[in-house]
Design an enzyme around this catalytic site. Structure first.
Site, PDB file in Angstrom:
ATOM      1  N   CYS A  85      47.291  37.861  27.052  1.00 40.08           N
ATOM      2  CA  CYS A  85      47.921  37.580  28.341  1.00 40.08           C
ATOM      3  C   CYS A  85      48.321  38.846  29.084  1.00 40.08           C
ATOM      4  O   CYS A  85      48.813  38.765  30.209  1.00 40.08           O
ATOM      5  CB  CYS A  85      49.164  36.710  28.145  1.00 40.08           C
ATOM      6  SG  CYS A  85      48.834  35.035  27.587  1.00 40.08           S
ATOM      7  N   TYR A 158      41.238  43.485  40.810  1.00 40.22           N
ATOM      8  CA  TYR A 158      41.746  42.365  40.006  1.00 40.22           C
ATOM      9  C   TYR A 158      40.658  41.333  39.765  1.00 40.22           C
ATOM     10  O   TYR A 158      40.423  40.886  38.628  1.00 40.22           O
ATOM     11  CB  TYR A 158      42.945  41.739  40.723  1.00 40.22           C
ATOM     12  CG  TYR A 158      43.601  40.608  39.972  1.00 40.22           C
ATOM     13  CD1 TYR A 158      44.354  40.857  38.825  1.00 40.22           C
ATOM     14  CD2 TYR A 158      43.478  39.296  40.405  1.00 40.22           C
ATOM     15  CE1 TYR A 158      44.962  39.819  38.132  1.00 40.22           C
ATOM     16  CE2 TYR A 158      44.085  38.256  39.726  1.00 40.22           C
ATOM     17  CZ  TYR A 158      44.826  38.525  38.590  1.00 40.22           C
ATOM     18  OH  TYR A 158      45.414  37.486  37.902  1.00 40.22           O
ATOM     19  N   PHE A 191      50.873  30.261  39.016  1.00 43.57           N
ATOM     20  CA  PHE A 191      51.921  29.916  38.071  1.00 43.57           C
ATOM     21  C   PHE A 191      53.185  30.700  38.396  1.00 43.57           C
ATOM     22  O   PHE A 191      53.130  31.804  38.929  1.00 43.57           O
ATOM     23  CB  PHE A 191      51.482  30.214  36.632  1.00 43.57           C
ATOM     24  CG  PHE A 191      50.678  29.108  36.007  1.00 43.57           C
ATOM     25  CD1 PHE A 191      51.223  28.284  35.033  1.00 43.57           C
ATOM     26  CD2 PHE A 191      49.374  28.882  36.409  1.00 43.57           C
ATOM     27  CE1 PHE A 191      50.486  27.257  34.472  1.00 43.57           C
ATOM     28  CE2 PHE A 191      48.613  27.860  35.861  1.00 43.57           C
ATOM     29  CZ  PHE A 191      49.183  27.038  34.880  1.00 43.57           C
TER      30      PHE A 191
END
Length: 252
Positions: A85, A158, A191
């Protein structure tokens, strides 16, 4: 795969999606090694999670740092799970008054992509060394993003790094199949994490309105729940799954 008595390494495990995942895995009987760069956050997270957790201060880009985290994991028990993560986002356009420098692009790719591969390449030999547990030895879960497909202007670094993680998934799964190790990538949408907190409220509201259903940001516990399902379900392998409430990012 049953988690009881096994050990999981969770990179980026001190906050956000990683911390929620470590919490979930520990609740299901695993021990967890939390890997992160910030000492204070790591110690606080390990203290919160209790004796089943250990923190290792490490930069996922560095071989020795990651090796040290894997050593700690093996001291705690049989390493069978890796959840990646750790990552960062740096949005900056190539054109304009302050164009993205090559160093900035490289840093994002090194953290998100190279850091993921570094963790996988050091965890897998240790997972493969374990005896079969039923029909498998372990599971690797990596984290991409819907930006791999829907990247915005300024997200070239990214999006490229996250798309490359998607591209690694099937080759890694095919390579590790003979060793009974599965590889699955999760591509989360929006999120509630520290990264999203940096987005101005008006933009957050605009993004929220683009989500079909449920029309809200995801809860890190929902990400953790899916990771736990991936580990539990042996038919999930070699796939990238979007976890995004049907969001397809428009051009903003």
């Amino acid at each position: 795969m049953r988690l009881d008595g096994t050990v999981a390494v969770v990179t980026g495990g001190t906050t956000g999606l990683g911390l929620a995942t470590a919490r979930r895995l520990i609740a299901q009987g695993a021990k967890a090694v939390l890997v992160g760069r910030t000492e204070a956050a790591g110690k606080a997270a390990a203290e919160e999670l209790g004796p089943g957790a250990a923190f290792v201060a490490a930069d996922v880009r560095l071989e020795d740092d990651v090796a040290r985290a894997m050593d700690v994991a093996e001291e705690m028990g049989p390493l069978r799970t890796l959840v990646c993560c750790a990552g960062g986002a740096h949005s900056k356009r190539m054109m304009g008054r302050r164009p993205m420098r090559l160093e900035e692009f490289t840093t994002v790719v090194e953290t998100n992509l190279i850091g993921t591969f570094n963790a996988v390449r050091q965890a897998v030999p240790r997972i493969v060394a374990q005896p079969l547990l039923g029909e498998e030895r372990g599971v690797v879960v990596t984290t991409s993003s819907i930006a791999a497909w829907d990247g915005q202007a300024g997200q070239s670094a990214y999006a490229a790094s996250k798309a490359a993680i998607v591209g690694m998934t099937l080759p890694l799964a095919r390579e590790l199949a003979e060793h009974a190790v599965r590889v699955v990538t999760v591509a989360p949408g929006l999120f509630e994490t520290s990264l999203l907190e940096t987005v101005p409220p008006p933009v957050r509201d605009l993004l929220r309105r683009q989500i079909p259903h449920p029309r809200r940001m995801g809860d890190p516990n929902e990400f953790a729940s899916f990771v736990a399902h991936v580990i539990d379900n042996p038919m999930l392998n070699g796939e990238t799954v979007r976890l995004d409430a049907a969001l397809r990012m428009p051009v903003l």
